[in-house]
Design a protein around this motif. Sequence first.
Motif, PDB file in Angstrom:
ATOM      1  N   THR A 104       0.837  -1.202   0.000  1.00 33.14           N
ATOM      2  CA  THR A 104       0.000   0.000   0.000  1.00 33.14           C
ATOM      3  C   THR A 104       0.874   1.256   0.000  1.00 33.14           C
ATOM      4  OG1 THR A 104      -1.728  -1.184   1.192  1.00 33.14           O
ATOM      5  CG2 THR A 104      -1.813   1.226   1.252  1.00 33.14           C
ATOM      6  N   LYS A 144       2.727   1.743  -3.370  1.00 30.82           N
ATOM      7  CA  LYS A 144       1.835   2.342  -4.370  1.00 30.82           C
ATOM      8  C   LYS A 144       1.604   3.828  -4.091  1.00 30.82           C
ATOM      9  CE  LYS A 144      -0.510  -2.023  -5.313  1.00 30.82           C
ATOM     10  NZ  LYS A 144      -1.777  -2.784  -5.209  1.00 30.82           N
ATOM     11  N   ALA A 154       4.617   5.740  -5.259  1.00 32.71           N
ATOM     12  CA  ALA A 154       4.624   5.836  -6.725  1.00 32.71           C
ATOM     13  C   ALA A 154       3.648   6.916  -7.195  1.00 32.71           C
ATOM     14  CB  ALA A 154       4.278   4.485  -7.345  1.00 32.71           C
ATOM     15  N   ASN A 155       2.456   6.934  -6.615  1.00 36.79           N
ATOM     16  CA  ASN A 155       1.475   7.962  -6.985  1.00 36.79           C
ATOM     17  C   ASN A 155       1.987   9.356  -6.659  1.00 36.79           C
ATOM     18  OD1 ASN A 155      -0.407   6.135  -7.982  1.00 36.79           O
ATOM     19  ND2 ASN A 155      -1.434   5.913  -6.014  1.00 36.79           N
ATOM     20  N   GLU A 187       4.625  10.394  -9.251  1.00 35.23           N
ATOM     21  CA  GLU A 187       3.962  10.776 -10.505  1.00 35.23           C
ATOM     22  C   GLU A 187       3.302  12.147 -10.395  1.00 35.23           C
ATOM     23  OE1 GLU A 187       1.901   8.083 -13.261  1.00 35.23           O
ATOM     24  OE2 GLU A 187       2.037   6.626 -11.617  1.00 35.23           O
ATOM     25  N   LYS A 225       5.431   2.312 -16.959  1.00 34.86           N
ATOM     26  CA  LYS A 225       5.201   2.001 -15.547  1.00 34.86           C
ATOM     27  C   LYS A 225       5.116   0.489 -15.434  1.00 34.86           C
ATOM     28  CE  LYS A 225       1.466   4.899 -15.233  1.00 34.86           C
ATOM     29  NZ  LYS A 225       0.324   5.544 -14.572  1.00 34.86           N
ATOM     30  N   GLU A 226       5.758  -0.053 -14.434  1.00 34.15           N
ATOM     31  CA  GLU A 226       5.714  -1.496 -14.194  1.00 34.15           C
ATOM     32  C   GLU A 226       5.491  -1.756 -12.715  1.00 34.15           C
ATOM     33  OE1 GLU A 226       6.009  -3.789 -16.597  1.00 34.15           O
ATOM     34  OE2 GLU A 226       6.516  -2.377 -18.202  1.00 34.15           O
ATOM     35  N   LEU A 266       2.690  -1.952 -10.785  1.00 37.91           N
ATOM     36  CA  LEU A 266       1.614  -1.348 -10.002  1.00 37.91           C
ATOM     37  C   LEU A 266       0.632  -2.369  -9.453  1.00 37.91           C
ATOM     38  CD1 LEU A 266       0.894   1.791 -12.198  1.00 37.91           C
ATOM     39  CD2 LEU A 266       1.828   1.781  -9.889  1.00 37.91           C
ATOM     40  N   GLU A 267       0.462  -3.467 -10.157  1.00 33.19           N
ATOM     41  CA  GLU A 267      -0.529  -4.463  -9.766  1.00 33.19           C
ATOM     42  C   GLU A 267      -0.234  -5.071  -8.388  1.00 33.19           C
ATOM     43  OE1 GLU A 267      -2.398  -8.651 -11.439  1.00 33.19           O
ATOM     44  OE2 GLU A 267      -1.216  -7.389 -12.781  1.00 33.19           O
ATOM     45  N   GLY A 279       2.623  -4.103  -6.271  1.00 34.72           N
ATOM     46  CA  GLY A 279       3.231  -3.179  -5.322  1.00 34.72           C
ATOM     47  C   GLY A 279       4.453  -3.716  -4.608  1.00 34.72           C
ATOM     48  N   ILE A 335       7.834  -1.182  -7.932  1.00 35.60           N
ATOM     49  CA  ILE A 335       7.238  -0.330  -8.958  1.00 35.60           C
ATOM     50  C   ILE A 335       8.352   0.455  -9.624  1.00 35.60           C
ATOM     51  CG2 ILE A 335       5.705   1.633  -9.412  1.00 35.60           C
ATOM     52  CD1 ILE A 335       3.907   0.605  -7.163  1.00 35.60           C
ATOM     53  N   LEU A 357       9.043   3.460 -12.431  1.00 36.28           N
ATOM     54  CA  LEU A 357       8.520   4.566 -13.223  1.00 36.28           C
ATOM     55  C   LEU A 357       9.662   5.047 -14.114  1.00 36.28           C
ATOM     56  CD1 LEU A 357       6.720   6.540 -10.364  1.00 36.28           C
ATOM     57  CD2 LEU A 357       5.686   4.924 -11.966  1.00 36.28           C
TER      58      LEU A 357
END
Length: 124
Positions: free
Chosen positions: A54, A57, A60-61, A64, A78-79, A81-82, A84, A87, A89
């Motif tokens: 969590t 992710k 990463a958000n 971005e 992006k790799e 993300l599914e 976590g 990740i 970017l």
Amino acid sequence: MVKSKVINESTYISELAIHGMQEKKGNELVRLDLRNIKSSVADYFVICHADSATQVKAIANSVEEEIYKAIQQDPWRKEGLEYGEWILLDYIDVVVHIFRTDKREFYGVEDLWGDAEIKSYKSA
């Protein structure tokens, strides 16, 4: 005569990524400067880790958002993300790696680029 500090785009993007990581309390933030390594794939790798998928992710958000807010640029790729766990970017000249703690230890990305200049940053 006043000297102005000129900063190139990849350095600026790496600093924005670091700020995004700090905002979500990424652990052990480092920036690997790969510009003087002949076989490097980017100018910088920016790396941190977190204890949960969590938080990975969320970091990463945040990265971005910081980069988009400043220069209206989305990552080229992006790799991860599914799940976590790791990740990635990809901003072409800057590659951001956000690991879950155990995955960072396992893959040891910093060790693969031992010739790089490494700068550590404090979490916010």
